[in-house]
Structure formats: structure tokens, C-alpha cells
Scaffold this motif. Structure first.
Motif, PDB file in Angstrom:
ATOM      1  N   ILE A 125       0.825  -1.210   0.000  1.00 30.94           N
ATOM      2  CA  ILE A 125       0.000   0.000   0.000  1.00 30.94           C
ATOM      3  C   ILE A 125       0.858   1.259   0.000  1.00 30.94           C
ATOM      4  N   THR A 126       1.956   1.240   0.745  1.00 31.82           N
ATOM      5  CA  THR A 126       2.839   2.407   0.773  1.00 31.82           C
ATOM      6  C   THR A 126       3.437   2.668  -0.602  1.00 31.82           C
ATOM      7  N   LYS A 127       3.869   1.596  -1.266  1.00 32.14           N
ATOM      8  CA  LYS A 127       4.422   1.749  -2.615  1.00 32.14           C
ATOM      9  C   LYS A 127       3.354   2.266  -3.577  1.00 32.14           C
ATOM     10  N   GLU A 128       2.150   1.736  -3.472  1.00 35.18           N
ATOM     11  CA  GLU A 128       1.049   2.227  -4.303  1.00 35.18           C
ATOM     12  C   GLU A 128       0.785   3.707  -4.045  1.00 35.18           C
ATOM     13  N   SER A 129       0.840   4.107  -2.781  1.00 37.68           N
ATOM     14  CA  SER A 129       0.542   5.505  -2.430  1.00 37.68           C
ATOM     15  C   SER A 129       1.551   6.463  -3.051  1.00 37.68           C
ATOM     16  N   LEU A 130       2.800   6.012  -3.194  1.00 39.73           N
ATOM     17  CA  LEU A 130       3.809   6.833  -3.853  1.00 39.73           C
ATOM     18  C   LEU A 130       3.354   7.177  -5.273  1.00 39.73           C
ATOM     19  N   TYR A 131       2.872   6.174  -5.994  1.00 41.40           N
ATOM     20  CA  TYR A 131       2.430   6.405  -7.374  1.00 41.40           C
ATOM     21  C   TYR A 131       1.129   7.207  -7.427  1.00 41.40           C
ATOM     22  N   LYS A 132       0.274   7.035  -6.426  1.00 43.36           N
ATOM     23  CA  LYS A 132      -0.945   7.861  -6.339  1.00 43.36           C
ATOM     24  C   LYS A 132      -0.558   9.332  -6.214  1.00 43.36           C
ATOM     25  N   GLY A 133       0.459   9.598  -5.398  1.00 46.95           N
ATOM     26  CA  GLY A 133       0.932  10.965  -5.254  1.00 46.95           C
ATOM     27  C   GLY A 133       1.583  11.481  -6.526  1.00 46.95           C
ATOM     28  N   ILE A 134       2.398  10.643  -7.144  1.00 45.41           N
ATOM     29  CA  ILE A 134       3.097  11.050  -8.365  1.00 45.41           C
ATOM     30  C   ILE A 134       2.107  11.428  -9.464  1.00 45.41           C
ATOM     31  N   GLU A 135       1.003  10.718  -9.560  1.00 42.80           N
ATOM     32  CA  GLU A 135      -0.015  11.015 -10.579  1.00 42.80           C
ATOM     33  C   GLU A 135      -0.480  12.465 -10.534  1.00 42.80           C
ATOM     34  N   ALA A 200      11.132  15.312  -4.659  1.00 39.50           N
ATOM     35  CA  ALA A 200      11.363  14.002  -4.056  1.00 39.50           C
ATOM     36  C   ALA A 200      10.100  13.681  -3.250  1.00 39.50           C
ATOM     37  N   ILE A 201       9.263  12.829  -3.810  1.00 36.89           N
ATOM     38  CA  ILE A 201       8.007  12.445  -3.163  1.00 36.89           C
ATOM     39  C   ILE A 201       8.273  11.174  -2.379  1.00 36.89           C
ATOM     40  N   GLU A 202       7.947  11.168  -1.066  1.00 34.67           N
ATOM     41  CA  GLU A 202       8.408  10.060  -0.240  1.00 34.67           C
ATOM     42  C   GLU A 202       7.457   9.734   0.920  1.00 34.67           C
ATOM     43  N   PRO A 203       6.439   8.923   0.671  1.00 37.81           N
ATOM     44  CA  PRO A 203       5.591   8.495   1.781  1.00 37.81           C
ATOM     45  C   PRO A 203       6.369   7.690   2.822  1.00 37.81           C
ATOM     46  N   MET A 204       6.191   8.062   4.078  1.00 37.76           N
ATOM     47  CA  MET A 204       6.727   7.340   5.240  1.00 37.76           C
ATOM     48  C   MET A 204       5.521   6.926   6.072  1.00 37.76           C
ATOM     49  N   ILE A 205       5.178   5.649   6.020  1.00 38.02           N
ATOM     50  CA  ILE A 205       3.896   5.178   6.523  1.00 38.02           C
ATOM     51  C   ILE A 205       4.113   4.105   7.590  1.00 38.02           C
ATOM     52  N   ASN A 206       3.430   4.266   8.711  1.00 41.01           N
ATOM     53  CA  ASN A 206       3.565   3.350   9.845  1.00 41.01           C
ATOM     54  C   ASN A 206       2.393   2.385   9.915  1.00 41.01           C
ATOM     55  N   LEU A 207       2.677   1.160  10.331  1.00 41.63           N
ATOM     56  CA  LEU A 207       1.621   0.163  10.505  1.00 41.63           C
ATOM     57  C   LEU A 207       0.651   0.571  11.609  1.00 41.63           C
ATOM     58  N   GLY A 208       1.168   1.231  12.627  1.00 40.27           N
ATOM     59  CA  GLY A 208       0.337   1.653  13.756  1.00 40.27           C
ATOM     60  C   GLY A 208       0.174   3.158  13.814  1.00 40.27           C
TER      61      GLY A 208
END
Length: 268
Positions: A125-135, A200-208
Motif C-alpha cells: 500500500i505504501t508503494k502504491e501511495s507513492l504512485y498515487k501521489g506522483i499522478e 522528491a516524493i516520499e511516503p513514510m507510513i507506519n503500521l500503527g
């Protein structure tokens, strides 16, 4: 100040970004249980130097290594060390180079062998979110459109913690330029995106929880609840119709799939 680049400068920045991608590819081939993040740091330093470039992070504001190696609950800025990587670890490598006066800077998260399904999903999901942002990195949009897309895919849909204190950024002759690019926000907010702005678009996403803290070394950032964090980052040039990604995950992914020690099950 927000600086747009010329086409010639974009071409030079792509060379820098691609060197980072190639270095991360070397790591994807090298990773296995028992090696240390200090060995990874040495590999990266030597590979970058062999390509007549300079590690961006080394001595940046006193940072003492070439890469940030963040394992499991470390969000970012993890110091490479001599602790062996183990089966089940989540390893995020963030690094940059200076080539011909321009910076490349991106990150990738690797899964070491078998981990819990919810951790695999967090990486996916984090990797997907990177591309969602890039779009959303197109002329006429605003920074908040990128931020909202990432937050919606991670926090709103999945309940993950989106780190507030650490954000993406502009990139160029300096490692960190304006504008800041948060991974949370509202559509239509923030600076307007102009052609040939590099981010530099960079989601940093935590499980909790989204809550974090910094260790006494002044650099290492961990999740407050001790749960896993994931970090992906691309270098992206704003264009009129569709964004131009200067870095390349395809070569990293190809190496990752060849390495039997790495879990790529989320690709399916």
C-alpha cells in the motif's frame, strides 16, 4: 524559493537519479540474512565513488554515513551498524548522490523473507501511495493534491499512521529545496506546481500510530508504538500532461525478484 529546471538540467538530474536507482539495485542483489547495514553503507559508498559521484548524505549536517538504513520500527535516518539483518526484517534504504552538481535522492523498502501478511500489505500500500501521489505531479495542480492522494490511500483507506514531522521536498543543486511535500493534506492547498519543478516524493507510513520519536543520536527516528514503518521515494519532474519519473524502480524490482532472500509476494 521554488526553482524550475531547464530541460538540460532535467537531463543531468535524471543521470543522478539513475545512479541512485542503480546503487539500490546493487543492494537488492546483495541483501541476505547475516549481512549488516554497515556493509550496505560500504557497498554504496564504493559504488557511488566508482561512478565518479559523491554520496549526498555523507557529512550532510553532520550525518556520518552514505545511506540511511532503517530497519523495522525505524522510520528514517537509521545509522548503519553491525547488527546482522535477519529473516523477517523490513529494511528501508534511503540514499542520495551528487553527480555533475545535481542531486538524486530516493528510497526503497525490502522485505527479508517471510513476514506477517499485514506487513506485506503495508509495503504494498505504501508503494502504491507513492504512485498515487506522483499522478498528481502535473502543471496546475498544487502540492496538497499530492499530499491528499497519499494520505487517502494509506491513512483514510487503511488506517495507517502517516508521519507528519517528515516530508518530501524539492530537489536540485541542493538536497532539500522548496517546496516541502507532506504526505498528508487537502486538495487544492499549497504551492502551485510549475513545469520542470523536481520533487522528491516520499511516503513514510507506519503500521500503527503516526507518532514518532528521535533517539539520543539526534538522527534515528522510530515509531512510538514500536510497529513497522515503510518508506518509498521517487524523484519526479512536474510536466503538463503526466509526470516524468527520473528514478527507476524497474531495475531494482528485477534484481529483487532474482534474490531468493527477498519477499516480492505483494507484486502478484
Amino acid at each position: 524559493m521554488i526553482y524550475a529546471k531547464t530541460e538540460q538540467e532535467i537531463a543531468l538530474m535524471k543521470e543522478a537519479a539513475m545512479l541512485v536507482s542503480k546503487t539500490l539495485t546493487e543492494i537488492a542483489l546483495f541483501l541476505k540474512p547475516g549481512i549488516t547495514t554497515l556493509q550496505i553503507d560500504k557497498l554504496c559508498f564504493e559504488f557511488v565513488k566508482d561512478h565518479k559521484a559523491i554520496p549526498s548524505f555523507l557529512n550532510y549536517h553532520g550525518y556520518p554515513y552514505s545511506v540511511c538504513a532503517s530497519v523495522n520500527d525505524v522510520v528514517v535516518h537509521g545509522f548503519p551498524n553491525q547488527t546482522p539483518i535477519q529473516e523477517g526484517d523490513i529494511v528501508s534504504i534511503d540514499m542520495g548522490v551528487i553527480l555533475n552538481g545535481w542531486h538524486g535522492d530516493h528510497a526503497y523498502t525490502f522485505i527479508m523473507g517471510e513476514v506477517a501478511p499485514e506487513v506485506v500489505q503495508l509495503v504494498k500500500i505504501t508503494k502504491e501511495s507513492l504512485y498515487k501521489g506522483i499522478e498528481k505531479a502535473i502543471v496546475g495542480n498544487r502540492v496538497g493534491d499530492i499530499s491528499f492522494a497519499i494520505q487517502e490511500h494509506t491513512e483514510k483507506k487503511m488506517g495507517y499512521g502517516v508521519v507528519r514531522e517528515l516530508v518530501g521536498h524539492g530537489l536540485g543543486r541542493s538536497l532539500h529545496e522548496d517546496p516541502q511535500v507532506p504526505n498528508y493534506g487537502k486538495r487544492g492547498n499549497g504551492p502551485k506546481l510549475k513545469e520542470n519543478l523536481v520533487l522528491a516524493i516520499e511516503p513514510m507510513i507506519n503500521l500503527g500510530t503516526k507518532e514518532i520519536y528521535t533517539e539520543k543520536d539526534g538522527w534515528t527516528v522510530r515509531t512510538r508504538d514500536g510497529k513497522v514503518s515503510v518508506h518509498f521515494e521517487h524523484d519526479v519532474c512536474v510536466k503538463k500532461d503526466h509526470p516524468l519519473i527520473l528514478s527507476d524502480y524497474s531495475i531494482i524490482e528485477s534484481a529483487e525478484k532474482k534474490n531468493v532472500n527477498l519477499n516480492t509476494s505483494y507484486y502478484a
